[in-house]
Motif scaffolding. Structure first.
Motif, PDB file in Angstrom:
ATOM      1  N   MET A   1       3.491  -6.891  -0.030  1.00  0.00           N
ATOM      2  CA  MET A   1       2.914  -7.120   1.261  1.00  0.00           C
ATOM      3  C   MET A   1       1.593  -6.347   1.326  1.00  0.00           C
ATOM      4  O   MET A   1       1.524  -5.196   0.921  1.00  0.00           O
ATOM      5  CB  MET A   1       3.889  -6.623   2.340  1.00  0.00           C
ATOM      6  CG  MET A   1       3.311  -6.662   3.719  1.00  0.00           C
ATOM      7  SD  MET A   1       4.365  -5.995   5.057  1.00  0.00           S
ATOM      8  CE  MET A   1       5.994  -6.020   4.451  1.00  0.00           C
ATOM      9  N   LEU A   2       0.564  -6.989   1.828  1.00  0.00           N
ATOM     10  CA  LEU A   2      -0.732  -6.342   2.004  1.00  0.00           C
ATOM     11  C   LEU A   2      -0.982  -6.149   3.491  1.00  0.00           C
ATOM     12  O   LEU A   2      -0.854  -7.078   4.279  1.00  0.00           O
ATOM     13  CB  LEU A   2      -1.848  -7.190   1.396  1.00  0.00           C
ATOM     14  CG  LEU A   2      -3.225  -6.545   1.360  1.00  0.00           C
ATOM     15  CD1 LEU A   2      -3.234  -5.333   0.447  1.00  0.00           C
ATOM     16  CD2 LEU A   2      -4.264  -7.550   0.892  1.00  0.00           C
ATOM     17  N   GLU A   3      -1.299  -4.905   3.874  1.00  0.00           N
ATOM     18  CA  GLU A   3      -1.524  -4.564   5.277  1.00  0.00           C
ATOM     19  C   GLU A   3      -2.910  -3.948   5.429  1.00  0.00           C
ATOM     20  O   GLU A   3      -3.571  -3.636   4.450  1.00  0.00           O
ATOM     21  CB  GLU A   3      -0.452  -3.573   5.734  1.00  0.00           C
ATOM     22  CG  GLU A   3       0.946  -4.109   5.567  1.00  0.00           C
ATOM     23  CD  GLU A   3       2.020  -3.053   5.677  1.00  0.00           C
ATOM     24  OE1 GLU A   3       3.189  -3.426   5.585  1.00  0.00           O
ATOM     25  OE2 GLU A   3       1.725  -1.859   5.854  1.00  0.00           O
ATOM     26  N   LEU A  85      -6.939  -1.042   2.593  1.00  0.00           N
ATOM     27  CA  LEU A  85      -5.921  -2.044   2.318  1.00  0.00           C
ATOM     28  C   LEU A  85      -4.684  -1.301   1.840  1.00  0.00           C
ATOM     29  O   LEU A  85      -4.781  -0.362   1.047  1.00  0.00           O
ATOM     30  CB  LEU A  85      -6.405  -3.029   1.252  1.00  0.00           C
ATOM     31  CG  LEU A  85      -7.669  -3.803   1.626  1.00  0.00           C
ATOM     32  CD1 LEU A  85      -8.101  -4.702   0.487  1.00  0.00           C
ATOM     33  CD2 LEU A  85      -7.445  -4.619   2.885  1.00  0.00           C
ATOM     34  N   VAL A  86      -3.523  -1.709   2.346  1.00  0.00           N
ATOM     35  CA  VAL A  86      -2.277  -1.016   2.046  1.00  0.00           C
ATOM     36  C   VAL A  86      -1.340  -1.957   1.300  1.00  0.00           C
ATOM     37  O   VAL A  86      -1.038  -3.042   1.794  1.00  0.00           O
ATOM     38  CB  VAL A  86      -1.578  -0.530   3.338  1.00  0.00           C
ATOM     39  CG1 VAL A  86      -0.317   0.249   3.004  1.00  0.00           C
ATOM     40  CG2 VAL A  86      -2.533   0.292   4.182  1.00  0.00           C
ATOM     41  N   GLY A 129     -15.617   0.880  -4.201  1.00  0.00           N
ATOM     42  CA  GLY A 129     -15.701   1.557  -2.916  1.00  0.00           C
ATOM     43  C   GLY A 129     -14.666   1.108  -1.896  1.00  0.00           C
ATOM     44  O   GLY A 129     -14.753   1.468  -0.725  1.00  0.00           O
ATOM     45  N   ILE A 130     -13.651   0.359  -2.331  1.00  0.00           N
ATOM     46  CA  ILE A 130     -12.597  -0.110  -1.430  1.00  0.00           C
ATOM     47  C   ILE A 130     -11.487   0.944  -1.365  1.00  0.00           C
ATOM     48  O   ILE A 130     -11.022   1.435  -2.397  1.00  0.00           O
ATOM     49  CB  ILE A 130     -12.009  -1.461  -1.898  1.00  0.00           C
ATOM     50  CG1 ILE A 130     -13.113  -2.516  -2.043  1.00  0.00           C
ATOM     51  CG2 ILE A 130     -10.886  -1.931  -0.962  1.00  0.00           C
ATOM     52  CD1 ILE A 130     -13.860  -2.824  -0.773  1.00  0.00           C
ATOM     53  N   ASN A 131     -11.084   1.286  -0.137  1.00  0.00           N
ATOM     54  CA  ASN A 131      -9.996   2.248   0.080  1.00  0.00           C
ATOM     55  C   ASN A 131      -8.653   1.537  -0.046  1.00  0.00           C
ATOM     56  O   ASN A 131      -8.437   0.500   0.587  1.00  0.00           O
ATOM     57  CB  ASN A 131     -10.107   2.854   1.487  1.00  0.00           C
ATOM     58  CG  ASN A 131     -11.376   3.638   1.674  1.00  0.00           C
ATOM     59  OD1 ASN A 131     -11.621   4.606   0.982  1.00  0.00           O
ATOM     60  ND2 ASN A 131     -12.193   3.216   2.613  1.00  0.00           N
ATOM     61  N   TRP A 132      -7.755   2.114  -0.854  1.00  0.00           N
ATOM     62  CA  TRP A 132      -6.421   1.565  -1.062  1.00  0.00           C
ATOM     63  C   TRP A 132      -5.375   2.632  -0.769  1.00  0.00           C
ATOM     64  O   TRP A 132      -5.555   3.795  -1.119  1.00  0.00           O
ATOM     65  CB  TRP A 132      -6.231   1.109  -2.505  1.00  0.00           C
ATOM     66  CG  TRP A 132      -7.047  -0.084  -2.881  1.00  0.00           C
ATOM     67  CD1 TRP A 132      -8.311  -0.096  -3.395  1.00  0.00           C
ATOM     68  CD2 TRP A 132      -6.650  -1.445  -2.784  1.00  0.00           C
ATOM     69  NE1 TRP A 132      -8.717  -1.387  -3.609  1.00  0.00           N
ATOM     70  CE2 TRP A 132      -7.721  -2.237  -3.252  1.00  0.00           C
ATOM     71  CE3 TRP A 132      -5.485  -2.080  -2.340  1.00  0.00           C
ATOM     72  CZ2 TRP A 132      -7.652  -3.624  -3.288  1.00  0.00           C
ATOM     73  CZ3 TRP A 132      -5.426  -3.458  -2.387  1.00  0.00           C
ATOM     74  CH2 TRP A 132      -6.502  -4.225  -2.855  1.00  0.00           C
TER      75      TRP A 132
END
Length: 141
Positions: A1-3, A85-86, A129-132
């Motif tokens: 699941m992506l949140e 993105l989680v 540079g994307i926060n995960w």
């Protein structure tokens, strides 16, 4: 699941109230820093007690989480880099694999490890540079 995870500079409560009215929805759960279990290794200043540690709501069918990132947390938060993105799953091997791959050429912010809310949690910024964030949502034991 992506949140989706939205971070704010001490204004998460205000943002939550705003989004509740815009999208005609309600915040499903909220925990302040003051309500979180104390951790002597990472004490939080009293001034953080009323700030949002974690909140969530459903916006147009998507699970969106909110948090304050107060000064002193070690995060250089600016508008534009305040979205993460989680990946939430009960598949621990998947978390390990994705975390390892996305950290290649990136920067690990918090290594994967057990927390009071998750069997395994970690965060990183990938080489673009994307926060995960990664969250093992099976019950923490």
């Amino acid at each position: 699941m992506l949140e989706i995870y939205l971070n704010f500079k001490n204004e998460a409560t205000e943002a939550i109230t705003f989004y509740e009215t815009v999208f005609n929805t309600k915040c499903e759960a909220m925990m302040t820093f003051g309500e979180a279990p104390a951790n002597p290794e990472y004490p939080t200043p009293e001034s953080w007690n009323n700030l949002v540690m974690n909140a969530s709501m459903n916006i147009e069918g998507t699970y969106v989480m909110f948090s304050d990132m107060p000064d002193g947390m070690g995060v250089n938060l600016e508008k534009g880099n305040n979205v993460s993105l989680v990946v939430s799953t009960d598949d621990e091997e998947k978390i390990d694999r994705l975390f390892a791959r996305l950290s290649e050429g990136g920067k690990v912010i918090m290594p994967l490890g057990e927390t009071f809310w998750s069997k395994k949690y970690g965060s990183l910024v990938d080489k673009y540079g994307i926060n995960w964030m990664f969250n093992h949502f099976a019950e923490n034991k």
